[in-house]
Design an enzyme around this catalytic site. Structure first.
Site, PDB file in Angstrom:
ATOM      1  N   SER A  28       0.823  -1.208   0.000  1.00  0.00           N
ATOM      2  CA  SER A  28       0.000   0.000   0.000  1.00  0.00           C
ATOM      3  C   SER A  28       0.861   1.264   0.000  1.00  0.00           C
ATOM      4  CB  SER A  28      -0.786  -0.055   1.301  1.00  0.00           C
ATOM      5  OG  SER A  28      -1.929   0.647   1.245  1.00  0.00           O
ATOM      6  N   HIS A  59      -4.485   0.354  -4.276  1.00  0.00           N
ATOM      7  CA  HIS A  59      -3.843  -0.856  -4.769  1.00  0.00           C
ATOM      8  C   HIS A  59      -4.193  -1.011  -6.243  1.00  0.00           C
ATOM      9  CE1 HIS A  59      -2.636  -2.856  -0.944  1.00  0.00           C
ATOM     10  NE2 HIS A  59      -3.555  -2.060  -0.460  1.00  0.00           N
ATOM     11  N   HIS A  81      -6.277  -9.227  -0.830  1.00  0.00           N
ATOM     12  CA  HIS A  81      -6.229  -9.531   0.605  1.00  0.00           C
ATOM     13  C   HIS A  81      -7.348 -10.494   0.986  1.00  0.00           C
ATOM     14  CE1 HIS A  81      -4.221  -5.620   0.177  1.00  0.00           C
ATOM     15  NE2 HIS A  81      -3.501  -5.971   1.229  1.00  0.00           N
ATOM     16  N   TYR A  83      -9.237 -10.189   3.494  1.00  0.00           N
ATOM     17  CA  TYR A  83     -10.428  -9.453   3.962  1.00  0.00           C
ATOM     18  C   TYR A  83     -11.355  -9.016   2.828  1.00  0.00           C
ATOM     19  CZ  TYR A  83      -7.661  -5.247   2.876  1.00  0.00           C
ATOM     20  OH  TYR A  83      -6.899  -4.308   2.246  1.00  0.00           O
ATOM     21  N   GLU A  84     -10.867  -9.112   1.591  1.00  0.00           N
ATOM     22  CA  GLU A  84     -11.747  -8.781   0.465  1.00  0.00           C
ATOM     23  C   GLU A  84     -12.738  -9.902   0.186  1.00  0.00           C
ATOM     24  OE1 GLU A  84      -9.623  -6.641  -2.875  1.00  0.00           O
ATOM     25  OE2 GLU A  84      -7.925  -7.219  -1.647  1.00  0.00           O
ATOM     26  N   ALA A 111       2.779  -2.101   4.050  1.00  0.00           N
ATOM     27  CA  ALA A 111       2.652  -1.057   5.067  1.00  0.00           C
ATOM     28  C   ALA A 111       2.155  -1.775   6.315  1.00  0.00           C
ATOM     29  CB  ALA A 111       1.652  -0.011   4.615  1.00  0.00           C
ATOM     30  N   MET A 209      -1.985  -6.953   7.254  1.00  0.00           N
ATOM     31  CA  MET A 209      -3.077  -7.822   6.776  1.00  0.00           C
ATOM     32  C   MET A 209      -2.673  -8.620   5.534  1.00  0.00           C
ATOM     33  SD  MET A 209      -6.067  -4.981   7.220  1.00  0.00           S
ATOM     34  CE  MET A 209      -6.095  -3.902   8.662  1.00  0.00           C
ATOM     35  N   SER A 210      -1.374  -8.830   5.348  1.00  0.00           N
ATOM     36  CA  SER A 210      -0.917  -9.557   4.143  1.00  0.00           C
ATOM     37  C   SER A 210       0.359 -10.318   4.463  1.00  0.00           C
ATOM     38  CB  SER A 210      -0.653  -8.542   3.018  1.00  0.00           C
ATOM     39  OG  SER A 210       0.412  -7.689   3.382  1.00  0.00           O
ATOM     40  N   ASN A 233       2.313   3.618  10.590  1.00  0.00           N
ATOM     41  CA  ASN A 233       1.644   4.175  11.777  1.00  0.00           C
ATOM     42  C   ASN A 233       2.050   3.331  12.956  1.00  0.00           C
ATOM     43  OD1 ASN A 233      -0.186   2.113  10.264  1.00  0.00           O
ATOM     44  ND2 ASN A 233      -0.847   2.016  12.398  1.00  0.00           N
ATOM     45  N   HIS A 245      -7.182   4.713   6.847  1.00  0.00           N
ATOM     46  CA  HIS A 245      -6.478   4.197   5.660  1.00  0.00           C
ATOM     47  C   HIS A 245      -5.776   5.352   4.934  1.00  0.00           C
ATOM     48  CE1 HIS A 245      -5.525   1.515   2.413  1.00  0.00           C
ATOM     49  NE2 HIS A 245      -6.303   2.116   1.544  1.00  0.00           N
TER      50      HIS A 245
HETATM   51  N1  HPA Z   1      -2.764  -2.710  11.584  1.00  0.00           N
HETATM   52  C1  HPA Z   1      -2.949  -3.608  10.595  1.00  0.00           C
HETATM   53  N2  HPA Z   1      -2.562  -3.410   9.347  1.00  0.00           N
HETATM   54  C2  HPA Z   1      -1.938  -2.255   9.051  1.00  0.00           C
HETATM   55  C3  HPA Z   1      -1.702  -1.280  10.030  1.00  0.00           C
HETATM   56  C4  HPA Z   1      -2.129  -1.520  11.351  1.00  0.00           C
HETATM   57  O1  HPA Z   1      -1.951  -0.699  12.275  1.00  0.00           O
HETATM   58  N3  HPA Z   1      -1.055  -0.257   9.397  1.00  0.00           N
HETATM   59  C5  HPA Z   1      -0.915  -0.617   8.097  1.00  0.00           C
HETATM   60  N4  HPA Z   1      -1.456  -1.826   7.882  1.00  0.00           N
END
Ligand code: HPA
Length: 270
Positions: A28, A59, A81, A83-84, A111, A209-210, A233, A245
């Site tokens: 991302s 993406h 992903h 989650y999709e 990310a 998440m990947s 973050n 996001h």
């Molecule tokens: N949590 C999960 N996935 C992420 C995060 C997060 O804080 N930041 C970027 N992808």
């Protein structure tokens, strides 16, 4: 699934005879690495038969074939992903396809949220190991014997020599590079502070998440794997503001210049 992979490969081969040595997955906000003069060909995921396509903003969904230095590289500009709503087997289809195209090494990027309190936003973390126990394995189901064995070893997922090469590249560019353990969650929601506290106790340094599922599918096929997380973050409870996001994409874009220099140098030596 193997039939689908063969069909997908046949489609790719009808467009290009490019044989990659390295496969690179861009996370991302990190997609700009796929732009450049030395792009040979692009193939949209949507044009490949039975192929999963990403619905997430930020993406793009395509393979980009380019030379990084002298190294023929296939780049995933955007990934799908769990989650999709795709199954884990669908999520790792592009990784398997890149192996069938010829790639021997896989460089994963993402990310991620920082869990290790020593990290701060914008840091880069080389992935030393992962925890994937919160999501289903992509290897569940009848084993695809053409790809690998039923019970693959995962005691050294992230290749020692590739890690050394990435560390040395970072050092020569003067780019600070931490290292640590990545934990994969299903998403799409970010975590609660209590979850992050738990993952910290488990030994995780960054959350996303990947990636871990992709690394497992690649090891199943005998690829040599490495990866870098861009800490976009600090994770929930380590951060004062709620997570969005948009903020996460903006931070990944900001670190993009260092990230591109590091990935470019490392891949050119692979
Ligand atoms: N949590 C999960 N996935 C992420 C995060 C997060 O804080 N930041 C970027 N992808």
């Amino acid at each position: 699934m193997y039939k689908k992979l063969e069909n997908a490969l046949r489609y790719v081969r009808s467009i290009t005879d490019f044989i990659p040595r390295v496969a690179l997955v861009l996370g991302s906000g990190l997609g700009s690495f796929a732009e450049g003069d030395d792009v040979v060909c692009k193939i949209d995921y949507a044009d490949i038969p039975d192929f999963p396509t990403s619905s997430v903003e930020g993406h793009a969904g395509r393979f980009v074939f380019r030379y990084v230095g002298d190294v023929p590289t296939v780049i995933m500009q955007g990934r799908v992903h769990y989650y999709e709503g795709y199954s884990m087997q669908e999520v790792v289809m592009p990784i398997r396809l890149m192996r069938l195209m010829g790639a021997e090494k896989l460089f994963l990027t993402n990310a991620a949220g920082g869990i290790n309190p020593k990290f701060s936003e914008g840091a880069l973390m080389m992935i030393e190991d992962h925890i994937s126990s919160l999501v289903p394995s992509p290897l569940v189901g009848k084993n695809i014997d053409e790809l690998g064995v039923r019970f693959p070893d995962m005691s050294c997922v992230y290749d020692k020599d590739l890690r050394k090469l990435i560390s040395e590249s970072a050092e020569s560019l003067g780019i600070p590079l931490a290292c640590g353990v990545y934990i994969q969650t299903s998403g799409p929601n970010y975590e609660t502070p209590a979850e992050i506290m738990t993952y910290e106790k488990w030994g995780a340094d960054a959350v996303g998440m990947s990636t871990a599922c992709e690394a497992m599918a690649a090891r199943h096929m005998g690829m040599r794997v490495c990866g870098i997380s861009c800490i976009s973050n600090m994770a929930a409870g380590k951060n004062t503001a709620p997570l969005t996001h948009e903020d996460i994409k903006a931070m990944a874009n900001k670190v993009g210049a260092d990230f591109c220099r590091l990935v470019g140098l490392a891949v050119s030596k692979m």
